[in-house]
Design a protein around this motif. Sequence first.
Motif, PDB file in Angstrom:
ATOM      1  N   PRO A   1      -5.081   2.783  -6.206  1.00 58.93           N
ATOM      2  CA  PRO A   1      -4.006   1.914  -6.124  1.00 58.93           C
ATOM      3  C   PRO A   1      -4.003   0.732  -7.056  1.00 58.93           C
ATOM      4  O   PRO A   1      -3.088   0.053  -6.912  1.00 58.93           O
ATOM      5  CB  PRO A   1      -3.724   1.769  -4.602  1.00 58.93           C
TER       6      PRO A   1
ATOM      7  N   PRO B   1       2.133   1.719 -10.166  1.00 62.65           N
ATOM      8  CA  PRO B   1       2.944   2.926  -9.734  1.00 62.65           C
ATOM      9  C   PRO B   1       3.437   3.668 -11.059  1.00 62.65           C
ATOM     10  O   PRO B   1       3.417   4.925 -11.095  1.00 62.65           O
ATOM     11  CB  PRO B   1       4.026   2.339  -8.957  1.00 62.65           C
ATOM     12  N   GLU B   2       3.813   2.937 -12.210  1.00 55.81           N
ATOM     13  CA  GLU B   2       4.402   3.647 -13.172  1.00 55.81           C
ATOM     14  C   GLU B   2       3.166   4.452 -14.045  1.00 55.81           C
ATOM     15  O   GLU B   2       3.704   5.198 -14.911  1.00 55.81           O
ATOM     16  CB  GLU B   2       4.962   2.588 -14.296  1.00 55.81           C
TER      17      GLU B   2
ATOM     18  N   LEU C   1       1.285   6.583 -12.341  1.00 55.10           N
ATOM     19  CA  LEU C   1       1.371   7.966 -11.538  1.00 55.10           C
ATOM     20  C   LEU C   1       1.620   9.233 -12.273  1.00 55.10           C
ATOM     21  O   LEU C   1       1.233  10.316 -12.201  1.00 55.10           O
ATOM     22  CB  LEU C   1       1.841   7.747 -10.284  1.00 55.10           C
ATOM     23  N   ARG C   2       2.882   8.879 -12.786  1.00 55.10           N
ATOM     24  CA  ARG C   2       3.556  10.146 -13.515  1.00 55.10           C
ATOM     25  C   ARG C   2       2.586  11.037 -14.422  1.00 55.10           C
ATOM     26  O   ARG C   2       2.340  12.174 -14.538  1.00 55.10           O
ATOM     27  CB  ARG C   2       4.799   9.780 -14.188  1.00 55.10           C
TER      28      ARG C   2
ATOM     29  N   LEU D   1      -3.663  10.182  -2.990  1.00 57.27           N
ATOM     30  CA  LEU D   1      -3.143   8.692  -3.129  1.00 57.27           C
ATOM     31  C   LEU D   1      -3.649   7.966  -1.939  1.00 57.27           C
ATOM     32  O   LEU D   1      -4.200   8.497  -0.801  1.00 57.27           O
ATOM     33  CB  LEU D   1      -1.944   8.962  -3.195  1.00 57.27           C
TER      34      LEU D   1
ATOM     35  N   GLU E   1      -2.676   4.496   0.665  1.00 59.45           N
ATOM     36  CA  GLU E   1      -1.594   3.669   1.062  1.00 59.45           C
ATOM     37  C   GLU E   1      -2.473   2.460   1.385  1.00 59.45           C
ATOM     38  O   GLU E   1      -2.567   1.881   2.541  1.00 59.45           O
ATOM     39  CB  GLU E   1      -0.683   4.251   2.240  1.00 59.45           C
TER      40      GLU E   1
ATOM     41  N   GLU F   1       0.682   0.379  -3.588  1.00 65.35           N
ATOM     42  CA  GLU F   1       1.569   1.630  -3.324  1.00 65.35           C
ATOM     43  C   GLU F   1       1.922   2.251  -2.133  1.00 65.35           C
ATOM     44  O   GLU F   1       1.050   2.216  -1.299  1.00 65.35           O
ATOM     45  CB  GLU F   1       1.279   2.780  -4.444  1.00 65.35           C
TER      46      GLU F   1
ATOM     47  N   SER G   1       6.148   7.332  -0.494  1.00 64.29           N
ATOM     48  CA  SER G   1       7.174   7.250  -1.658  1.00 64.29           C
ATOM     49  C   SER G   1       6.486   8.015  -2.969  1.00 64.29           C
ATOM     50  O   SER G   1       6.944   8.633  -3.618  1.00 64.29           O
ATOM     51  CB  SER G   1       7.500   5.877  -1.884  1.00 64.29           C
ATOM     52  N   THR G   2       4.944   7.353  -3.002  1.00 66.47           N
ATOM     53  CA  THR G   2       4.236   7.824  -4.204  1.00 66.47           C
ATOM     54  C   THR G   2       4.000   9.566  -4.105  1.00 66.47           C
ATOM     55  O   THR G   2       4.035  10.425  -5.072  1.00 66.47           O
ATOM     56  CB  THR G   2       3.084   7.089  -4.550  1.00 66.47           C
TER      57      THR G   2
ATOM     58  N   ALA H   1       5.125  12.228  -6.833  1.00 62.73           N
ATOM     59  CA  ALA H   1       3.993  12.940  -7.454  1.00 62.73           C
ATOM     60  C   ALA H   1       4.364  14.578  -6.993  1.00 62.73           C
ATOM     61  O   ALA H   1       4.222  15.361  -8.168  1.00 62.73           O
ATOM     62  CB  ALA H   1       2.710  12.725  -6.892  1.00 62.73           C
TER      63      ALA H   1
END
Length: 291
Positions: free
Chosen positions: A10, A14-15, A17-18, A34, A36, A41, A45-46, A50
Amino acid sequence: MTGLGAVFRPQLPPERLRSVVRLADESGLDQLWLWEDCFREGGISTAAAALAWTERVRIGVGLLPVPLRNVALTAMEAASLHRMFPGRPILAVGHGVQDWMGQVGARVESPVTLLREHLGALRALLAGERLTRDGRYVRLDDVALDWPPAAAVPVLAGATGPRSLRLAGEAADGTVLTSSTSPDGVRAARLLIDEGRTSAGRAADPHEVVVYLLAATGPDAAARLRTELAAEGLASVPDLGVAGDADAVAKAVQRLADAGADTVVLQSTGDEPDPEGFVRFAAEQVRPLLP
């Protein structure tokens, strides 16, 4: 066969992650995990993003801090993920870092009691039960999910201390161990987990143990590993982490597997210069070396 994963740390925005999760999917990695971590992040949500961006890789969240979450909300979100992406989410819950919980006004007097109550209610709700509970922390009045998972799903617990490890054996379907766990630590944890399973009459039930392994590769790998261990106050602890090529990392994974780990998740250093390359290294170089 030992499962192999990697962590999307983390510390990355977040951008990022893709690209990382798509590479994990395409390269054949078993799992991408991932965290938390406060205040980075969000885990659900992540995970949802994903899972939506991929087709086959399993996505773990290790872990969701229970002081931050009403158990009904945890159950609703977990059920939604499992219904939309059957068989692919892996969710773990745990105490959370107590200093962080204090920062947001969520620290409780008895984290073990809260985790026990949360695990019991969460597993029951995900199994489709209707609950009324009046616990110390978890209170439910005639609550049931309209859309429980279509099939049984495991709930894992993050644990470190003896009480929490026994609790994980009693009340969870698996345990997540941190990267500060050596092979001997895995063996000791397994014994405590099994004590809990036996006391709860669950010795015959499957119980997956997931262990993070701090790993670094590349020309400066040893220096980065030493720096990270020192920053965590673990520089003097033997048999933690691995730096080197795929053969060295695979041997470290196997030592944890021999000690009782079912899945080993490679955790890059916080200053890993190439997160995508690290995932490719895990999938294409380390994975083929494991039995």
